[in-house]
Design a protein around this motif. Structure first.
Motif, PDB file in Angstrom:
ATOM      1  N   LEU A 227      35.826  32.885  47.129  1.00 14.78           N
ATOM      2  CA  LEU A 227      36.198  33.497  45.856  1.00 14.78           C
ATOM      3  C   LEU A 227      34.987  33.610  44.946  1.00 14.78           C
ATOM      4  CD1 LEU A 227      38.632  31.150  46.560  1.00 14.78           C
ATOM      5  CD2 LEU A 227      39.757  32.541  44.828  1.00 14.78           C
ATOM      6  N   LEU A 228      34.924  34.735  44.236  1.00 12.35           N
ATOM      7  CA  LEU A 228      33.967  34.901  43.148  1.00 12.35           C
ATOM      8  C   LEU A 228      34.773  34.935  41.859  1.00 12.35           C
ATOM      9  CD1 LEU A 228      31.130  35.483  41.984  1.00 12.35           C
ATOM     10  CD2 LEU A 228      31.631  37.921  42.284  1.00 12.35           C
ATOM     11  N   GLN A 229      34.547  33.954  40.994  1.00  6.29           N
ATOM     12  CA  GLN A 229      35.240  33.876  39.712  1.00  6.29           C
ATOM     13  C   GLN A 229      34.194  33.960  38.607  1.00  6.29           C
ATOM     14  OE1 GLN A 229      37.044  30.078  40.570  1.00  6.29           O
ATOM     15  NE2 GLN A 229      38.973  31.021  41.183  1.00  6.29           N
ATOM     16  N   PHE A 230      34.381  34.956  37.716  1.00  5.45           N
ATOM     17  CA  PHE A 230      33.344  35.193  36.716  1.00  5.45           C
ATOM     18  C   PHE A 230      33.956  35.776  35.457  1.00  5.45           C
ATOM     19  CE2 PHE A 230      29.593  37.420  34.935  1.00  5.45           C
ATOM     20  CZ  PHE A 230      28.710  36.344  34.919  1.00  5.45           C
ATOM     21  N   TYR A 231      33.248  35.551  34.334  1.00  2.48           N
ATOM     22  CA  TYR A 231      33.667  36.139  33.062  1.00  2.48           C
ATOM     23  C   TYR A 231      33.718  37.660  33.149  1.00  2.48           C
ATOM     24  CZ  TYR A 231      32.562  31.742  30.573  1.00  2.48           C
ATOM     25  OH  TYR A 231      32.519  30.452  30.129  1.00  2.48           O
ATOM     26  N   LEU A 232      34.677  38.251  32.468  1.00  3.56           N
ATOM     27  CA  LEU A 232      34.588  39.659  32.128  1.00  3.56           C
ATOM     28  C   LEU A 232      33.726  39.692  30.866  1.00  3.56           C
ATOM     29  CD1 LEU A 232      35.646  42.554  32.770  1.00  3.56           C
ATOM     30  CD2 LEU A 232      37.350  42.155  30.975  1.00  3.56           C
ATOM     31  N   PRO A 233      32.464  40.116  30.964  1.00  2.00           N
ATOM     32  CA  PRO A 233      31.530  39.937  29.838  1.00  2.00           C
ATOM     33  C   PRO A 233      31.987  40.551  28.522  1.00  2.00           C
ATOM     34  CG  PRO A 233      30.330  40.509  31.831  1.00  2.00           C
ATOM     35  CD  PRO A 233      31.784  40.678  32.144  1.00  2.00           C
ATOM     36  N   VAL A 276      37.866  38.513  44.274  1.00  2.00           N
ATOM     37  CA  VAL A 276      37.064  38.590  43.057  1.00  2.00           C
ATOM     38  C   VAL A 276      38.013  38.455  41.869  1.00  2.00           C
ATOM     39  CG1 VAL A 276      35.520  40.006  41.656  1.00  2.00           C
ATOM     40  CG2 VAL A 276      35.367  40.073  44.172  1.00  2.00           C
ATOM     41  N   GLN A 277      37.868  37.373  41.124  1.00  2.00           N
ATOM     42  CA  GLN A 277      38.758  37.099  40.005  1.00  2.00           C
ATOM     43  C   GLN A 277      37.951  37.059  38.711  1.00  2.00           C
ATOM     44  OE1 GLN A 277      40.572  33.398  41.225  1.00  2.00           O
ATOM     45  NE2 GLN A 277      41.856  34.371  42.768  1.00  2.00           N
ATOM     46  N   LEU A 278      38.312  37.919  37.764  1.00  2.00           N
ATOM     47  CA  LEU A 278      37.608  37.985  36.492  1.00  2.00           C
ATOM     48  C   LEU A 278      38.460  37.358  35.389  1.00  2.00           C
ATOM     49  CD1 LEU A 278      36.031  41.564  36.677  1.00  2.00           C
ATOM     50  CD2 LEU A 278      34.999  39.367  37.278  1.00  2.00           C
ATOM     51  N   PHE A 279      37.784  36.681  34.447  1.00  2.00           N
ATOM     52  CA  PHE A 279      38.498  35.961  33.383  1.00  2.00           C
ATOM     53  C   PHE A 279      37.713  36.057  32.078  1.00  2.00           C
ATOM     54  CE2 PHE A 279      35.627  32.912  35.430  1.00  2.00           C
ATOM     55  CZ  PHE A 279      35.043  32.260  34.353  1.00  2.00           C
ATOM     56  N   VAL A 280      38.350  35.710  30.978  1.00  2.00           N
ATOM     57  CA  VAL A 280      39.772  35.492  30.771  1.00  2.00           C
ATOM     58  C   VAL A 280      40.280  36.727  30.034  1.00  2.00           C
ATOM     59  CG1 VAL A 280      41.494  34.083  29.570  1.00  2.00           C
ATOM     60  CG2 VAL A 280      39.577  32.966  30.719  1.00  2.00           C
ATOM     61  N   CYS A 281      41.198  37.445  30.635  1.00  2.00           N
ATOM     62  CA  CYS A 281      41.634  38.757  30.139  1.00  2.00           C
ATOM     63  C   CYS A 281      42.999  38.612  29.471  1.00  2.00           C
ATOM     64  CB  CYS A 281      41.710  39.756  31.286  1.00  2.00           C
ATOM     65  SG  CYS A 281      40.161  39.892  32.228  1.00  2.00           S
ATOM     66  N   ASN A 282      43.002  38.726  28.158  1.00  2.00           N
ATOM     67  CA  ASN A 282      44.213  38.400  27.400  1.00  2.00           C
ATOM     68  C   ASN A 282      44.911  39.585  26.753  1.00  2.00           C
ATOM     69  OD1 ASN A 282      44.087  35.715  28.092  1.00  2.00           O
ATOM     70  ND2 ASN A 282      42.978  35.096  26.254  1.00  2.00           N
ATOM     71  N   ASN A 283      44.450  40.792  27.045  1.00  2.00           N
ATOM     72  CA  ASN A 283      45.180  41.974  26.586  1.00  2.00           C
ATOM     73  C   ASN A 283      45.096  43.058  27.656  1.00  2.00           C
ATOM     74  OD1 ASN A 283      42.736  43.586  26.171  1.00  2.00           O
ATOM     75  ND2 ASN A 283      42.382  42.326  24.359  1.00  2.00           N
ATOM     76  N   GLU A 284      45.895  44.090  27.509  1.00  2.00           N
ATOM     77  CA  GLU A 284      45.981  45.121  28.547  1.00  2.00           C
ATOM     78  C   GLU A 284      44.655  45.838  28.778  1.00  2.00           C
ATOM     79  OE1 GLU A 284      49.086  47.918  28.427  1.00  2.00           O
ATOM     80  OE2 GLU A 284      50.693  46.437  28.689  1.00  2.00           O
ATOM     81  N   GLU A 285      43.886  46.046  27.707  1.00  2.00           N
ATOM     82  CA  GLU A 285      42.611  46.763  27.839  1.00  2.00           C
ATOM     83  C   GLU A 285      41.636  45.980  28.721  1.00  2.00           C
ATOM     84  OE1 GLU A 285      44.177  46.176  24.985  1.00  2.00           O
ATOM     85  OE2 GLU A 285      44.852  48.216  24.509  1.00  2.00           O
ATOM     86  N   ASP A 286      41.563  44.669  28.510  1.00  2.00           N
ATOM     87  CA  ASP A 286      40.651  43.851  29.310  1.00  2.00           C
ATOM     88  C   ASP A 286      41.148  43.710  30.749  1.00  2.00           C
ATOM     89  OD1 ASP A 286      38.971  43.525  27.154  1.00  2.00           O
ATOM     90  OD2 ASP A 286      39.836  41.600  26.540  1.00  2.00           O
TER      91      ASP A 286
END
Length: 316
Positions: A227-233, A276-286
């Motif tokens: 797994l690759l886990q990383f910020y959505l910048p 590939v998991q990107l975080f932390v996305c807390n609204n629909e746009e992200d």
């Protein structure tokens, strides 16, 4: 004349190398056997869904599962009397109001979480809930025997790592429990303790991954991670305010985004069987931005929001 021949040979070699690298980047199965994970998680609940219930509590985990999460992300520490507890911070001040290190407190003496806790990745937003108790990792395993769980090991503590591994083996969940940590030294210990668990990239390995990608060497190199886990910048300095001063500069964040959010890189990893998991996305746009760039899964503090998005945008 000899110099011209040498240049010509070099040009041919470079063209051949680039051609092979590009081809293998797109077709990694030529050199690498595809990984086969026991789970596939598009919906991951960060700290159990820290925006909708108090983070890392049993109530948060149960709520996230009820609304459709496919993986729980959590953090572990060790109490003074040797219990593995689910808690994000080493010190309990932010979460409980008590300036105590978990490692110095007996399990039965751990304070309750605050009635309201600010959501780290949604500044200004608070979560609340009925359950304010710090949970045991063993209770989480008992409650959700089939649920994939991503465990971030925060401390370089041999006993903690051994106990986490013991619990994973006790509940026969090696294939659906992920080792995660930012520190390569901790990861080495985790892998030695239980080599059967899938594991994610550390910071150092992530930097190496980028170096291999930009030099064209990645298609030729084996990778042990699953797994690759990383910020959505794009969330940095907007919904998430980092403590690191260098990350407060727009130029730095923009550079990180341009270097890391490479769809061809993510597609290559996915073709090799990684997630590939990107975080932390807390609204629909992200959430949409994460999937658009090639994420296979999104980590969110708001499991209901993520479930609603996935229902409206099923995978093609």
């Amino acid at each position: 004349m000899e110099a011209e021949v040498g240049v010509a040979v070099l040009v041919v070699f470079v063209v051949f190398y680039i051609s092979c690298s590009v081809y293998l980047l797109r077709n990694p199965a030529v050199l690498h056997k595809k990984k086969r994970l026991a789970f596939y998680s598009r919906h991951i609940s960060h700290r159990g869904g820290a925006g909708e219930r108090i983070e890392n509590t049993m109530e948060a985990f149960m709520h996230a599962v009820d609304v459709g999460t496919q993986m729980l992300e959590l953090d572990c520490h060790l109490t003074r009397d040797g219990y593995v507890v689910v808690c994000h911070d080493k010190n309990l001040e932010r979460q409980t109001g008590s300036d105590l290190d978990i490692s110095l407190v007996q399990f039965q003496d751990l304070p309750l979480y605050r009635e309201k806790i600010e959501v780290t990745f949604s500044v200004g937003q608070n979560s609340t809930g009925r359950d304010r108790r710090i949970a045991l990792l063993e209770d989480v395993f008992k409650k959700f025997p089939q649920m994939p769980i991503n465990i971030e090991v925060k401390q370089n503590n041999d006993l903690l790592i051994r106990k986490v591994s013991f619990l994973v083996k006790k509940y026969n969940r090696d294939s659906i429990t992920v080792w995660a940590t930012e520190d390569s030294h901790i990861m080495a210990k985790c892998r030695k303790q239980n080599p059967f668990m899938p594991y994610s990239f550390t910071i150092r390995r992530g930097i190496l991954l980028l170096a291999l990608y930009y030099t064209g060497l990645l298609p030729f190199c084996p990778l042990g991670e699953s797994l690759l886990q990383f910020y959505l910048p794009r969330v940095i300095n907007r919904s998430y305010i980092p403590e690191e001063s260098f990350l407060k500069r727009k130029f730095v964040v923009s550079l990180i985004e341009n270097l890391t959010m490479r769809k061809s890189l993510f597609e290559h990893l996915v073709k090799r069987g990684m997630q590939v998991q990107l975080f932390v996305c807390n609204n629909e746009e992200d959430i949409a931005a994460a999937f658009a760039v090639g994420a296979t899964g999104v980590m969110s503090d708001y499991p209901t929001v993520l479930s609603e998005y996935l229902q409206k945008h099923p995978p093609v």
